[in-house]
Write an enzyme that holds these catalytic residues in place. Structure first.
Site, PDB file in Angstrom:
ATOM      1  N   TYR A 279       0.833  -1.205   0.000  1.00  0.00           N
ATOM      2  CA  TYR A 279       0.000   0.000   0.000  1.00  0.00           C
ATOM      3  C   TYR A 279       0.862   1.247   0.000  1.00  0.00           C
ATOM      4  O   TYR A 279       2.074   1.175   0.210  1.00  0.00           O
ATOM      5  CB  TYR A 279      -0.985  -0.020   1.168  1.00  0.00           C
ATOM      6  CG  TYR A 279      -0.427   0.324   2.538  1.00  0.00           C
ATOM      7  CD1 TYR A 279       0.469  -0.516   3.197  1.00  0.00           C
ATOM      8  CD2 TYR A 279      -0.812   1.491   3.182  1.00  0.00           C
ATOM      9  CE1 TYR A 279       0.955  -0.193   4.453  1.00  0.00           C
ATOM     10  CE2 TYR A 279      -0.336   1.818   4.443  1.00  0.00           C
ATOM     11  CZ  TYR A 279       0.555   0.974   5.076  1.00  0.00           C
ATOM     12  OH  TYR A 279       1.034   1.300   6.310  1.00  0.00           O
TER      13      TYR A 279
ATOM     14  N   ARG B  40       8.463   4.394  -4.260  1.00  0.00           N
ATOM     15  CA  ARG B  40       8.480   3.395  -3.180  1.00  0.00           C
ATOM     16  C   ARG B  40       7.495   2.266  -3.480  1.00  0.00           C
ATOM     17  O   ARG B  40       7.775   1.091  -3.201  1.00  0.00           O
ATOM     18  CB  ARG B  40       8.165   4.050  -1.835  1.00  0.00           C
ATOM     19  CG  ARG B  40       8.282   3.053  -0.677  1.00  0.00           C
ATOM     20  CD  ARG B  40       8.134   3.705   0.676  1.00  0.00           C
ATOM     21  NE  ARG B  40       6.827   4.302   0.846  1.00  0.00           N
ATOM     22  CZ  ARG B  40       6.476   5.055   1.884  1.00  0.00           C
ATOM     23  NH1 ARG B  40       7.347   5.318   2.838  1.00  0.00           N
ATOM     24  NH2 ARG B  40       5.274   5.575   1.965  1.00  0.00           N
TER      25      ARG B  40
ATOM     26  N   ARG C  15      -6.848 -20.824  -2.831  1.00  0.00           N
ATOM     27  CA  ARG C  15      -5.916 -20.638  -1.719  1.00  0.00           C
ATOM     28  C   ARG C  15      -4.731 -21.594  -1.820  1.00  0.00           C
ATOM     29  O   ARG C  15      -4.894 -22.806  -1.856  1.00  0.00           O
ATOM     30  CB  ARG C  15      -6.647 -20.858  -0.382  1.00  0.00           C
ATOM     31  CG  ARG C  15      -5.881 -20.318   0.812  1.00  0.00           C
ATOM     32  CD  ARG C  15      -6.652 -20.567   2.098  1.00  0.00           C
ATOM     33  NE  ARG C  15      -6.015 -19.912   3.230  1.00  0.00           N
ATOM     34  CZ  ARG C  15      -4.880 -20.325   3.801  1.00  0.00           C
ATOM     35  NH1 ARG C  15      -4.266 -21.387   3.346  1.00  0.00           N
ATOM     36  NH2 ARG C  15      -4.376 -19.668   4.831  1.00  0.00           N
TER      37      ARG C  15
ATOM     38  N   GLU D 121      10.907   2.447  15.004  1.00  0.00           N
ATOM     39  CA  GLU D 121      10.065   3.563  14.542  1.00  0.00           C
ATOM     40  C   GLU D 121       8.739   3.534  15.292  1.00  0.00           C
ATOM     41  O   GLU D 121       8.521   2.688  16.155  1.00  0.00           O
ATOM     42  CB  GLU D 121       9.837   3.472  13.025  1.00  0.00           C
ATOM     43  CG  GLU D 121       9.255   2.146  12.581  1.00  0.00           C
ATOM     44  CD  GLU D 121       9.259   1.940  11.068  1.00  0.00           C
ATOM     45  OE1 GLU D 121       9.170   2.923  10.317  1.00  0.00           O
ATOM     46  OE2 GLU D 121       9.343   0.771  10.647  1.00  0.00           O
TER      47      GLU D 121
ATOM     48  N   LYS E  56       6.386  -1.886   2.083  1.00  0.00           N
ATOM     49  CA  LYS E  56       5.167  -1.338   2.698  1.00  0.00           C
ATOM     50  C   LYS E  56       3.999  -2.288   2.444  1.00  0.00           C
ATOM     51  O   LYS E  56       3.166  -2.057   1.571  1.00  0.00           O
ATOM     52  CB  LYS E  56       4.892   0.070   2.144  1.00  0.00           C
ATOM     53  CG  LYS E  56       3.948   0.900   3.016  1.00  0.00           C
ATOM     54  CD  LYS E  56       3.990   2.357   2.619  1.00  0.00           C
ATOM     55  CE  LYS E  56       2.902   3.195   3.275  1.00  0.00           C
ATOM     56  NZ  LYS E  56       2.983   3.296   4.721  1.00  0.00           N
TER      57      LYS E  56
HETATM   58  N1  PDD Z   1       2.367   4.995   7.532  1.00  0.00           N
HETATM   59  N2  PDD Z   1       6.988   3.923   9.346  1.00  0.00           N
HETATM   60  C1  PDD Z   1       5.868   3.178   9.282  1.00  0.00           C
HETATM   61  C2  PDD Z   1       5.864   1.848   9.945  1.00  0.00           C
HETATM   62  C3  PDD Z   1       4.740   3.661   8.599  1.00  0.00           C
HETATM   63  O1  PDD Z   1       3.629   2.903   8.530  1.00  0.00           O
HETATM   64  C4  PDD Z   1       4.789   4.946   7.989  1.00  0.00           C
HETATM   65  C5  PDD Z   1       3.644   5.509   7.223  1.00  0.00           C
HETATM   66  C6  PDD Z   1       5.984   5.686   8.094  1.00  0.00           C
HETATM   67  C7  PDD Z   1       6.143   7.043   7.451  1.00  0.00           C
HETATM   68  O2  PDD Z   1       6.245   6.945   6.059  1.00  0.00           O
HETATM   69  P1  PDD Z   1       5.751   8.130   5.096  1.00  0.00           P
HETATM   70  O3  PDD Z   1       6.472   9.350   5.555  1.00  0.00           O
HETATM   71  O4  PDD Z   1       6.174   7.703   3.775  1.00  0.00           O
HETATM   72  O5  PDD Z   1       4.257   8.258   5.282  1.00  0.00           O
HETATM   73  C8  PDD Z   1       7.061   5.137   8.768  1.00  0.00           C
HETATM   74  C9  PDD Z   1       1.226   5.403   6.762  1.00  0.00           C
HETATM   75  C10 PDD Z   1       0.988   6.868   6.778  1.00  0.00           C
HETATM   76  C11 PDD Z   1       0.018   4.577   7.199  1.00  0.00           C
HETATM   77  O6  PDD Z   1       0.189   3.397   7.367  1.00  0.00           O
HETATM   78  O7  PDD Z   1      -1.086   5.110   7.340  1.00  0.00           O
END
Ligand code: PDD
Length: 281
Positions: A33, A52, A100, A176, A144
Site C-alpha cells: 500500500y 516506493r 488458496r 520507529e 510497505k
Molecule cells: N504509515 N513507518 C511506518 C511503519 C509507517 O507505517 C509509515 C507511514 C511511516 C512514514 O512513512 P511516510 O512518511 O512515507 O508516510 C514510517 C502510513 C501513513 C500509514 O500506514 O497510514
C-alpha cells in the site's frame, strides 16, 4: 456522505465497491500500500510514493498494474470527485484472487483499490504522548505491505495506557513508531533518526525532512537510539504522510520540552508545510 472510491478500473460509490473473498490481500496479506497526503487539494510528494510503491511491488515479485500517469490521474480524479481539500489517498495493490495456495498463483489479475480520507494535516499540533513497546513485526519493514496487525496491536497497547502511540524497540533500540518514523533532537540541536535498513519503512516524509534540515544547516545523524537517550533529548517528533511533523512531548512517562512542542520541531513542521504547499501537484 458516501465517498467515491476506485476499484479495478472503476470509480464507484464506496457501498458498491467489492473485492473477492479469495483475494490474496485478504487471505495472506499479499499486497502493498501507499498513503499520499493531500494539501490544498493537491498531492504531496507523489513521485516519491510511486517510486516506493514500485520498489515494494518489485520486492514481492509483482508489477504496477497501471502506468504511473494513469495512477496520477486516478488520484486527481478521486480528489475532485470527493472534494478533498486536506487528508490522504490510500492505495492498495494485491496479487489478486486465486484458489488458496501458499505458492504464488500465475497470471492473476492484480487488485487495485484507492480511497480518500479527509483529515486535518496542516493545523498546529499540541504533541503526542508515547510509550515504548517491543517491535513484533516481520523482518522486511522496508516493504510497505498491508500486514499491519502487529503495529495495530502495538498501537492498542498505547491506547490502553491512555497514550497516543508507541515507539517500537528491538534489541534495545527504537525502530520507529507504529505508523511513523521517529526522531530526537539533542540539546545541541542535532537531529537523530534511525538509519535506513530493512528494520524500518523508508519514509517519504523522512526523506523530505532530512533534506529540509540539511538545507537549514542542521546537523543530522542517522543512527539507532535508545528510549533512555530519547528521554534525555531536548525534543522528539515523528513524521508520516498522515501526520506531517508531529511533536512527541512524553516518552514512557517522561515529559520532553516542558510538555509542549519545542522550537526545532515547530520550525521543521512549519517549513515542511510551507515547502509541501509550494511543491504539491
Ligand atoms: N504509515 N513507518 C511506518 C511503519 C509507517 O507505517 C509509515 C507511514 C511511516 C512514514 O512513512 P511516510 O512518511 O512515507 O508516510 C514510517 C502510513 C501513513 C500509514 O500506514 O497510514
Amino acid at each position: 456522505m458516501s465517498r467515491t472510491v476506485y476499484v479495478n478500473d472503476s470509480f464507484l460509490p464506496e457501498e458498491n465497491a467489492t473485492v473477492s473473498i479469495f483475494d490474496r490481500g485478504f487471505l495472506f496479506a499479499d499486497g502493498v500500500y501507499e498513503v499520499t497526503a493531500v494539501l490544498d487539494s493537491k498531492l504531496v510528494d507523489f513521485a516519491g510514493h510511486v517510486t516506493r510503491l514500485e520498489r515494494s511491488l518489485n520486492e514481492l515479485k509483482m508489477e504496477l498494474p497501471i502506468s504511473s500517469e494513469e495512477l496520477l490521474n486516478v488520484h486527481r480524479e478521486l480528489i475532485k470527485r470527493n472534494n478533498l481539500e486536506e487528508g490522504a489517498i490510500y492505495l492498495q495493490i494485491t496479487r489478486g484472487a486465486a484458489d488458496r495456495d501458499f505458492a504464488f498463483p500465475k497470471d492473476t489479475k492484480q487488485t487495485i483499490v484507492l480511497f480518500t480520507q479527509a483529515k486535518p494535516l496542516s493545523a498546529p499540533k499540541s504533541g503526542i504522548r508515547i510509550i515504548s513497546a517491543p517491535d513484533i513485526r516481520w523482518g522486511r519493514r522496508d516493504i510497505k505491505t498491508v500486514q499491519l496487525l502487529a503495529p495495530s496491536l502495538t498501537k492498542m497497547i498505547a491506547k490502553a495506557e491512555g497514550k497516543d502511540d508507541a515507539w517500537m524497540v528491538e534489541d534495545g533500540f527504537v525502530t520507529e513508531g507504529t505508523s511513523c518514523n521517529a526522531y530526537i533532537v539533542t540539546k545541541e540541536g542535532k537531529i537523530i533518526t534511525r538509519d535506513l535498513s530493512t528494520s524500518i519503512l523508508h519514509g517519504i516524509t523522512r526523506a523530505a525532512i532530512l533534506k529540509l534540515a540539511a538545507e537549514m544547516d542542521m546537523e543530522i545523524e542517522e543512527r539507532a537510539f535508545t528510549i533512555k537517550e530519547a528521554q534525555q533529548a531536548a525534543e522528539a517528533f515523528v513524521t508520516a504522510a498522515t501526520a506531517f511533523v508531529n511533536p512527541v512531548i512524553e516518552i514512557d512517562g517522561v515529559e520532553l520540552s516542558g510538555g509542549a512542542p519545542g522550537p526545532v520541531v515547530t520550525r521543521l513542521s512549519q517549513l515542511y508545510i510551507e515547502e509541501s504547499r509550494k511543491a504539491a501537484m
